[in-house]
Scaffold this motif. Structure first.
Motif, PDB file in Angstrom:
ATOM      1  N   ASP A 240       0.964  -1.118  -0.046  1.00 25.53           N
ATOM      2  CA  ASP A 240      -0.106   0.087  -0.169  1.00 25.53           C
ATOM      3  C   ASP A 240       0.701   1.320   0.087  1.00 25.53           C
ATOM      4  O   ASP A 240       0.579   2.241  -0.652  1.00 25.53           O
ATOM      5  N   GLY A 241       1.979   1.193   0.773  1.00 26.11           N
ATOM      6  CA  GLY A 241       2.697   2.574   0.758  1.00 26.11           C
ATOM      7  C   GLY A 241       3.455   2.814  -0.257  1.00 26.11           C
ATOM      8  O   GLY A 241       3.779   3.995  -0.507  1.00 26.11           O
ATOM      9  N   GLU A 242       3.810   1.760  -1.292  1.00 28.77           N
ATOM     10  CA  GLU A 242       4.318   2.095  -2.587  1.00 28.77           C
ATOM     11  C   GLU A 242       3.271   2.469  -3.486  1.00 28.77           C
ATOM     12  O   GLU A 242       3.862   2.720  -4.638  1.00 28.77           O
ATOM     13  N   ALA A 243       2.021   2.104  -3.087  1.00 24.91           N
ATOM     14  CA  ALA A 243       1.014   2.352  -4.438  1.00 24.91           C
ATOM     15  C   ALA A 243       0.388   3.651  -4.137  1.00 24.91           C
ATOM     16  O   ALA A 243      -0.906   4.093  -4.851  1.00 24.91           O
ATOM     17  N   GLY A 244       0.799   4.577  -3.216  1.00 25.14           N
ATOM     18  CA  GLY A 244       0.356   5.894  -3.170  1.00 25.14           C
ATOM     19  C   GLY A 244      -0.946   6.130  -2.387  1.00 25.14           C
ATOM     20  O   GLY A 244      -1.588   7.053  -2.291  1.00 25.14           O
ATOM     21  N   ILE A 245      -1.079   4.883  -1.538  1.00 27.95           N
ATOM     22  CA  ILE A 245      -2.133   5.054  -0.398  1.00 27.95           C
ATOM     23  C   ILE A 245      -1.620   5.880   0.667  1.00 27.95           C
ATOM     24  O   ILE A 245      -0.693   6.039   1.332  1.00 27.95           O
ATOM     25  N   GLY A 248      -2.508   6.490   7.270  1.00 26.93           N
ATOM     26  CA  GLY A 248      -3.761   6.473   7.742  1.00 26.93           C
ATOM     27  C   GLY A 248      -4.801   5.288   7.078  1.00 26.93           C
ATOM     28  O   GLY A 248      -5.769   5.028   7.603  1.00 26.93           O
ATOM     29  N   ALA A 249      -4.584   5.204   5.925  1.00 19.56           N
ATOM     30  CA  ALA A 249      -5.516   4.651   4.984  1.00 19.56           C
ATOM     31  C   ALA A 249      -5.004   3.115   4.508  1.00 19.56           C
ATOM     32  O   ALA A 249      -5.669   2.454   3.855  1.00 19.56           O
ATOM     33  N   THR A 250      -3.693   2.764   4.837  1.00 18.93           N
ATOM     34  CA  THR A 250      -3.307   1.429   4.510  1.00 18.93           C
ATOM     35  C   THR A 250      -4.127   0.373   5.394  1.00 18.93           C
ATOM     36  O   THR A 250      -4.646   0.716   6.468  1.00 18.93           O
ATOM     37  N   VAL A 251      -4.210  -0.738   4.931  1.00 18.89           N
ATOM     38  CA  VAL A 251      -4.755  -1.786   5.693  1.00 18.89           C
ATOM     39  C   VAL A 251      -4.132  -2.005   7.036  1.00 18.89           C
ATOM     40  O   VAL A 251      -5.062  -1.872   7.944  1.00 18.89           O
ATOM     41  N   SER A 252      -3.000  -1.996   7.310  1.00 22.03           N
ATOM     42  CA  SER A 252      -2.431  -1.904   8.504  1.00 22.03           C
ATOM     43  C   SER A 252      -2.745  -0.853   9.467  1.00 22.03           C
ATOM     44  O   SER A 252      -3.092  -0.994  10.539  1.00 22.03           O
ATOM     45  N   ASP A 253      -2.875   0.594   8.882  1.00 24.16           N
ATOM     46  CA  ASP A 253      -3.397   1.603   9.632  1.00 24.16           C
ATOM     47  C   ASP A 253      -4.497   1.499  10.098  1.00 24.16           C
ATOM     48  O   ASP A 253      -4.973   1.730  11.038  1.00 24.16           O
TER      49      ASP A 253
END
Length: 296
Positions: A240-245, A248-253
């Motif tokens: 997610d972090g490399e996909a521009g998410i 706060g909106a990543t699955v882990s967050d």
């Protein structure tokens, strides 16, 4: 509240190669180490230590196909690799977390295939069925639960309601829904109790299914703590972090906002690890009905 809840098998999933893509199946045979052919192969580094999507998210793009005599692995830009079910090359010592154990090397062709795809030297190991790799007795009690190359328990159970609850929260962050593939379960259940829709598995002691072969009983023993793998999109192999998410909106967050688990000192959990109480050599099928015994 009743002591039991009616449930059914919503889906079944095998992961022949640890940390590679799943095979969605209609039925699964229960063996001593979990579902037959689950986590029987594993990618290792030059020291024999296991590698996963934690370090190599591209592993998500390796897609297995099960056949009667072999497993076919496919990946973008690669010719198919065939792994015979009844063949290994030579002994190889491997390490899975704290467990060091003898295994089997799958040979030069498999090693080169994975090395080319992953861009670093690796080997492919096969679990040795003569080995007895036990789950942590702190959680399994009197049961000696055997594992192949799983992280530590033979079966991972999730509920459909758990994913629905996560996707509702992701939608509130402007995120598209994610699939259960991010959480790599073996067994996904549906339950009939609306009050327990969110994470039914958190409240269950045992699952009992009446299969065509006889009863299957699984005991849910330990919450599954989560590393960054649920952030990896299984369709692209990109976190997610490399996909521009946005932060706060990543699955882990999003999981961290509501899934801190007191049973594991605040670790973020999703799903429950299970051991087999009864049902070896029996087949669990999608749609099988059963009941969950509540643990509170």
């Amino acid at each position: 509240m009743t002591d039991t809840v009616a449930i059914r098998v919503a889906s079944l999933h095998l992961h022949p190669v640890k940390s590679c893509a799943a095979v969605d199946v209609r039925e699964a045979l229960l063996t001593e180490t979990g579902f037959d052919l689950d986590r029987q192969w594993m990618v290792v580094d030059e020291h024999g230590e296991f590698l996963s999507q934690r370090e190599l998210p591209r592993l998500a793009l390796v897609r297995p196909q099960l056949r009667a005599a072999d497993v076919i692995l496919r990946a973008p830009g690669m010719l198919a690799l065939h792994l015979a079910l009844d063949a290994v090359d030579q002994p190889l010592d491997v390490k899975v977390w704290k467990d060091r154990l003898p295994a089997w090397d799958m040979g030069a062709l498999a090693a080169q295939w994975f090395s080319d795809f992953l861009g670093r030297p690796v080997r492919l190991a096969r679990f040795d069925p003569e080995q007895r790799r036990l789950s942590n007795k702190k959680w399994t009690g009197e049961i000696d639960a055997l594992n192949a190359f799983s992280d530590g328990y033979p079966i991972l159970v999730c509920s459909s309601g758990a994913l629905e609850a996560l996707n509702e929260r992701l939608a509130a962050k402007g995120r598209a829904a994610v699939t259960m593939a991010r959480f790599r379960p073996n067994l996904v259940i549906d339950g009939d109790d609306e009050a327990l829709r969110e994470h039914l598995e958190d409240h269950v002691g045992e699952l009992r299914f009446a299969t065509a072969d006889g009863p299957v009983v699984l005991r849910l023993v330990k919450p599954c703590s989560r590393c960054p793998i649920p952030d990896v999109d299984p369709a692209t192999g990109v976190p997610d972090g490399e996909a521009g998410i946005a932060p706060g909106a990543t699955v882990s967050d999003v999981l961290a906002s509501y899934r801190a688990d007191a049973r594991l000192e605040g670790a973020i959990t999703f799903g429950m690890n299970a051991v087999i109480v009864e049902g070896f050599e029996r087949v669990l099928r999608v749609g099988d009905a059963g009941e969950a015994t509540l643990s509170f």
